[in-house]
Design a protein around this motif. Structure first.
Motif, PDB file in Angstrom:
ATOM      1  N   PRO A 118     -21.840  26.607  97.582  1.00 46.44           N
ATOM      2  CA  PRO A 118     -22.017  27.905  96.881  1.00 46.44           C
ATOM      3  C   PRO A 118     -20.700  28.388  96.098  1.00 46.44           C
ATOM      4  O   PRO A 118     -20.756  28.809  94.729  1.00 46.44           O
ATOM      5  CB  PRO A 118     -22.437  28.866  97.536  1.00 46.44           C
ATOM      6  CG  PRO A 118     -23.102  28.328  98.850  1.00 46.44           C
ATOM      7  CD  PRO A 118     -22.267  27.125  98.975  1.00 46.44           C
ATOM      8  N   TRP A 119     -19.426  28.252  96.629  1.00 47.37           N
ATOM      9  CA  TRP A 119     -18.279  28.431  95.897  1.00 47.37           C
ATOM     10  C   TRP A 119     -18.001  27.501  94.738  1.00 47.37           C
ATOM     11  O   TRP A 119     -17.573  27.934  93.897  1.00 47.37           O
ATOM     12  CB  TRP A 119     -17.153  28.458  96.719  1.00 47.37           C
ATOM     13  CG  TRP A 119     -16.959  29.686  97.713  1.00 47.37           C
ATOM     14  CD1 TRP A 119     -17.247  29.751  99.137  1.00 47.37           C
ATOM     15  CD2 TRP A 119     -17.031  31.065  97.323  1.00 47.37           C
ATOM     16  NE1 TRP A 119     -17.373  30.981  99.497  1.00 47.37           N
ATOM     17  CE2 TRP A 119     -17.316  31.889  98.618  1.00 47.37           C
ATOM     18  CE3 TRP A 119     -16.778  31.884  96.116  1.00 47.37           C
ATOM     19  CZ2 TRP A 119     -17.028  33.290  98.690  1.00 47.37           C
ATOM     20  CZ3 TRP A 119     -16.876  33.022  96.309  1.00 47.37           C
ATOM     21  CH2 TRP A 119     -17.150  34.076  97.247  1.00 47.37           C
ATOM     22  N   GLU A 120     -18.292  26.139  95.145  1.00 53.49           N
ATOM     23  CA  GLU A 120     -18.055  25.301  93.933  1.00 53.49           C
ATOM     24  C   GLU A 120     -19.039  25.666  92.883  1.00 53.49           C
ATOM     25  O   GLU A 120     -18.609  25.576  91.645  1.00 53.49           O
ATOM     26  CB  GLU A 120     -18.355  23.724  94.553  1.00 53.49           C
ATOM     27  CG  GLU A 120     -17.935  22.685  93.708  1.00 53.49           C
ATOM     28  CD  GLU A 120     -18.917  22.514  92.466  1.00 53.49           C
ATOM     29  OE1 GLU A 120     -18.258  21.875  91.557  1.00 53.49           O
ATOM     30  OE2 GLU A 120     -19.871  22.931  92.648  1.00 53.49           O
ATOM     31  N   TYR A 121     -20.185  25.867  93.159  1.00 49.13           N
ATOM     32  CA  TYR A 121     -21.029  26.491  92.215  1.00 49.13           C
ATOM     33  C   TYR A 121     -20.654  27.518  91.485  1.00 49.13           C
ATOM     34  O   TYR A 121     -20.613  27.528  89.956  1.00 49.13           O
ATOM     35  CB  TYR A 121     -22.665  26.433  92.685  1.00 49.13           C
ATOM     36  CG  TYR A 121     -23.620  26.594  91.700  1.00 49.13           C
ATOM     37  CD1 TYR A 121     -23.810  25.475  91.163  1.00 49.13           C
ATOM     38  CD2 TYR A 121     -24.247  27.866  91.429  1.00 49.13           C
ATOM     39  CE1 TYR A 121     -25.061  25.744  90.067  1.00 49.13           C
ATOM     40  CE2 TYR A 121     -25.046  28.033  90.665  1.00 49.13           C
ATOM     41  CZ  TYR A 121     -25.636  26.916  89.658  1.00 49.13           C
ATOM     42  OH  TYR A 121     -26.783  27.093  88.888  1.00 49.13           O
ATOM     43  N   ALA A 122     -20.401  28.595  92.084  1.00 48.08           N
ATOM     44  CA  ALA A 122     -19.930  29.576  91.442  1.00 48.08           C
ATOM     45  C   ALA A 122     -18.930  29.753  90.626  1.00 48.08           C
ATOM     46  O   ALA A 122     -18.694  30.203  89.646  1.00 48.08           O
ATOM     47  CB  ALA A 122     -19.905  31.087  92.477  1.00 48.08           C
ATOM     48  N   MET A 166     -26.383  33.110  96.297  1.00 45.97           N
ATOM     49  CA  MET A 166     -27.398  32.934  97.373  1.00 45.97           C
ATOM     50  C   MET A 166     -28.853  33.353  96.904  1.00 45.97           C
ATOM     51  O   MET A 166     -29.699  32.720  97.450  1.00 45.97           O
ATOM     52  CB  MET A 166     -26.914  34.221  98.371  1.00 45.97           C
ATOM     53  CG  MET A 166     -25.695  34.055  99.190  1.00 45.97           C
ATOM     54  SD  MET A 166     -26.157  32.649 100.360  1.00 45.97           S
ATOM     55  CE  MET A 166     -24.952  31.179  99.424  1.00 45.97           C
ATOM     56  N   ALA A 167     -28.760  34.205  95.876  1.00 43.21           N
ATOM     57  CA  ALA A 167     -30.114  34.501  95.465  1.00 43.21           C
ATOM     58  C   ALA A 167     -30.833  33.354  94.842  1.00 43.21           C
ATOM     59  O   ALA A 167     -31.917  32.946  95.039  1.00 43.21           O
ATOM     60  CB  ALA A 167     -29.988  35.652  94.341  1.00 43.21           C
ATOM     61  N   LEU A 168     -29.994  32.493  94.358  1.00 44.41           N
ATOM     62  CA  LEU A 168     -30.466  31.567  93.461  1.00 44.41           C
ATOM     63  C   LEU A 168     -30.902  30.409  94.675  1.00 44.41           C
ATOM     64  O   LEU A 168     -31.975  29.568  94.672  1.00 44.41           O
ATOM     65  CB  LEU A 168     -29.288  30.378  92.862  1.00 44.41           C
ATOM     66  CG  LEU A 168     -28.982  31.293  91.426  1.00 44.41           C
ATOM     67  CD1 LEU A 168     -27.716  30.467  90.723  1.00 44.41           C
ATOM     68  CD2 LEU A 168     -30.139  31.003  90.498  1.00 44.41           C
ATOM     69  N   MET A 169     -29.987  30.368  95.738  1.00 42.92           N
ATOM     70  CA  MET A 169     -30.341  29.266  96.814  1.00 42.92           C
ATOM     71  C   MET A 169     -31.462  29.533  97.402  1.00 42.92           C
ATOM     72  O   MET A 169     -32.256  28.921  98.045  1.00 42.92           O
ATOM     73  CB  MET A 169     -29.151  29.114  97.794  1.00 42.92           C
ATOM     74  CG  MET A 169     -28.013  28.524  97.094  1.00 42.92           C
ATOM     75  SD  MET A 169     -26.582  28.267  98.191  1.00 42.92           S
ATOM     76  CE  MET A 169     -27.214  26.905  98.931  1.00 42.92           C
ATOM     77  N   LYS A 170     -31.739  30.768  97.745  1.00 39.53           N
ATOM     78  CA  LYS A 170     -33.020  31.425  98.155  1.00 39.53           C
ATOM     79  C   LYS A 170     -34.212  31.262  97.843  1.00 39.53           C
ATOM     80  O   LYS A 170     -35.164  30.694  98.279  1.00 39.53           O
ATOM     81  CB  LYS A 170     -32.843  33.101  98.623  1.00 39.53           C
ATOM     82  CG  LYS A 170     -33.711  33.534  99.709  1.00 39.53           C
ATOM     83  CD  LYS A 170     -34.069  35.114  99.643  1.00 39.53           C
ATOM     84  CE  LYS A 170     -34.799  35.439 100.582  1.00 39.53           C
ATOM     85  NZ  LYS A 170     -34.868  36.745 100.971  1.00 39.53           N
ATOM     86  N   ALA A 171     -34.107  31.191  96.299  1.00 40.50           N
ATOM     87  CA  ALA A 171     -35.414  30.982  95.380  1.00 40.50           C
ATOM     88  C   ALA A 171     -35.501  29.187  95.299  1.00 40.50           C
ATOM     89  O   ALA A 171     -36.475  28.803  94.661  1.00 40.50           O
ATOM     90  CB  ALA A 171     -34.930  31.379  94.109  1.00 40.50           C
TER      91      ALA A 171
END
Lengths: 352, 271
Positions: free
Chosen positions: A42-46, A242-247
């Motif tokens: 997620p850090w890479e993506y962010a 995280m919200a994106l990943m949860k979805a």
């Protein structure tokens, strides 16, 4: 005459070269680093999608997110002061920066290993007890070593019952392919390759000690104290992803899979054994649970036994580990690792 | 006087030789003192006292777990690997170099192959080496052998080809066959060159040794460095690096003396 001139010129030049260590002060430019691991993608993506930039701008700062290829090197660079924050596990945060006197704060507990680390033995029907007498290949003094200690505990064995062979994480999959190597402890993605070896059995994994190997974003405490904006921006960016990943956002997951050099399906299977804390509330309850203090006590004990707490450490309590609410494990006067829920709570309350 | 014509005096030469070293040490000491003043637990630039303590712990105190004196155990393990690797590489390099350098029929297949092989970076093909040689001592020795043999062989081939044609013809007119030619003309000349080449390859051999020990090992100088790097114990790493440098210097010196002693003709008259 000539030599004297040369000498003084060089001494002067040298004095100019050495600048005193950078002290924390309000600043606007920050550097954080991360390494490839399912729970840190997620850090890479962010970083790549400008989410970090967006949050940094909101608080009037700049944050540069850098990928480091070598995990230990990234922590060393952070400890040496090259980065304001870095991804690492709870054990490495204790044994590298904290033992090196760098007061660090675990800003975001992103996830914990829930099967991402495992012990694999060759041979049908092998169990944990069969570790006895084996040469066990692993990265010594890493979370793999810790997992081995936990596994040996459960099997009623001790470390002297096995022989630990230090094997680099990059080469452990290749090593396991050789006939003589019959036991290995490693983490994903290598673990998947190793466990898939025909005739190999995963006899123990971190899902049997859940919540003990924690994947953190660790930030320099002094820097964070002087610059709360850094904590707010990082926390905000993290939970946006995280919200994106949860979805189950497919483009985001595909992006992360690609960046970690694997396929979407494979990345999803790695995430299955990574217990991500999707919401700030989950993270808050994780860091405020009494189990965390218990885990850190166990990690301190292991690290002291392996002499990882530094030469001056006289006991497992040498380094203080602080928890939300003010409780401290070990020597409170030498608190060097702090679990903090301030920013997580801000996120949970929607105040970021 | 122009700068280009100025010569240092006897004392000046010493001073100028020591100066960079002293400056480096001073820079280190200053940096270390500054960092330690900032954070007494800092591990990046340990003070001299901390390093002495680490040396005492590694070299003169028994390890609680194994009962070994770690520095000496590591040194012994590494030197055995290095010695075996260099020995095998020297022998193989010499045979290949003579074969390719002396016999055109052998040169035709060997020379291009050796050139090609010397270009392969051995560290990149490590996983294959594991599978072929296992993870034990053999693969560590073989990494050194594979890394330096082709280069040694190429160098020796070149030297063999530099032996004047006239010498070879003369030996043959005196009745030498191929075998005696190799034994009496080529080999003596190449042995001296072998020692020189080995000296030049020592650095690479150490590099390969440390690479191999970093990947999988239970003892050795490279093993220790990569192990304690895990918690940034520079107080152990720096003395180990100094020790490796000393060992490398000593082996270089030893090879030079050996060359002087065995082949005084190759070194030339002492000035």
């Amino acid at each position: 005459m000539f030599s004297r001139q040369l000498l003084s010129a060089l001494v002067l030049g040298l004095a100019g070269l050495i600048s005193p260590g950078a002290h924390a002060a309000p600043k606007t430019q920050f550097n954080v680093c991360w390494t490839i691991y399912a729970g840190w993608m997620p850090w890479e993506y962010a970083g790549a999608q400008g989410i970090v930039d967006k949050w940094a701008k909101k608080y009037g700062i700049n944050i540069k997110v850098t990928q480091i290829n070598d995990y230990v090197e990234s922590i060393n660079q952070y400890t040496a002061g090259q980065f304001d924050g870095c991804t690492m596990t709870n054990m490495d945060a204790l044994t590298i920066p904290a033992a090196g006197g760098v007061d660090s704060t675990a800003l975001i507990p992103g996830s914990y290993s829930n099967g991402n680390d495992g012990i694999v033995l060759k041979g049908k029907g092998k169990t944990l007890k069969d570790l006895k007498g084996q040469n066990v290949h692993l990265v010594q003094f890493s979370v793999s070593h810790y997992l081995l200690a936990r596994g040996l505990d459960q099997a009623g064995l001790r470390e002297r019952d096995v022989k630990v062979v230090n094997t680099s994480d990059a080469d452990i999959a290749g090593a396991f392919a050789t006939p003589k190597v019959t036991a290995a402890v490693t983490w994903n993605p290598q673990l998947a390759t190793v466990a898939a070896t025909p005739g190999a059995v995963k006899v123990f994994d971190s899902s049997q000690v859940p919540g003990e190997i924690i994947d953190l974003m660790v930030v320099n405490t002094a820097t964070l104290k002087d610059n709360p904006a850094l904590g707010k921006a990082l926390t905000g960016a993290w939970f946006e992803v995280m919200a994106l990943m949860k979805a189950g956002n497919v483009p985001a997951l595909t992006h992360m899979a690609k960046a970690s050099g694997t396929t979407l399906d494979d990345y999803k299977s790695q995430l299955k054994t990574t217990a991500l804390m999707f919401t700030p509330a989950e993270a808050v309850s994780f860091v405020t649970s009494p189990k965390l203090a218990e885990t850190m006590k166990r990690v301190s004990k292991f690290s002291f036994e392996k002499k990882l707490l530094g030469d001056n450490a006289k006991s497992a309590d040498a380094i203080g580990v602080a928890f939300p609410g003010g409780a401290v494990n070990g020597n409170a006067k030498n608190t060097k690792l702090r679990f903090d829920d301030t920013y997580l709570r801000l996120a949970a309350d929607g105040k970021l | 006087m122009r700068f280009v014509n100025r010569q240092p005096g006897h004392g000046g030469r010493w001073l100028l030789a020591l100066l960079p070293l002293i400056l480096l040490l001073a820079a280190y000491a200053t940096g270390s003192a500054l960092r330690l003043a900032d954070n007494p637990e800092d591990k990046l630039l340990p003070s001299a006292a901390q390093m002495v303590e680490a040396i005492d712990r590694m070299a003169f105190t028994q390890d609680e777990r194994t009962g070994d004196y770690l520095l000496w155990a590591d040194t012994a393990a590494s030197l055995v690997r290095l010695g075996l690797g260099l020995g095998i590489a020297a022998l193989a390099g010499l045979c290949l170099g003579i074969a390719a350098g002396t016999f055109p029929l052998l040169r035709a297949p060997l020379s291009p192959l050796l050139t090609l092989l010397s270009m392969v970076p051995p560290v990149a093909i490590l996983p294959i080496l594991f599978i072929v040689f296992g993870l034990d001592e053999l693969s560590k020795v073989m990494l050194i052998v594979i890394g330096i043999t082709p280069v040694l062989a190429r160098d020796l081939e070149q030297r063999a080809r530099e032996i004047p044609r006239e010498v070879l013809v003369k030996a043959q007119t005196l009745g030498a066959n191929s075998w005696t030619l190799v034994l009496r003309v080529v080999l003596p000349q190449l042995l001296s060159r072998l020692l020189v080449s080995l000296r030049l390859m020592l650095g690479s051999a150490w590099l390969f040794l440390i690479c191999a020990e970093a990947i999988s090992a239970t003892s050795g100088l490279g093993y220790r460095i990569f192990l304690v790097r895990r918690y940034m114990a520079m107080d152990v790493i720096l003395p180990y690096v100094v020790w490796i440098t000393l060992l490398a210097w000593a082996s270089d010196h030893l090879l030079r003396r050996l060359n002087q002693w065995c082949f005084p003709w190759s070194v030339g008259e002492k000035p």
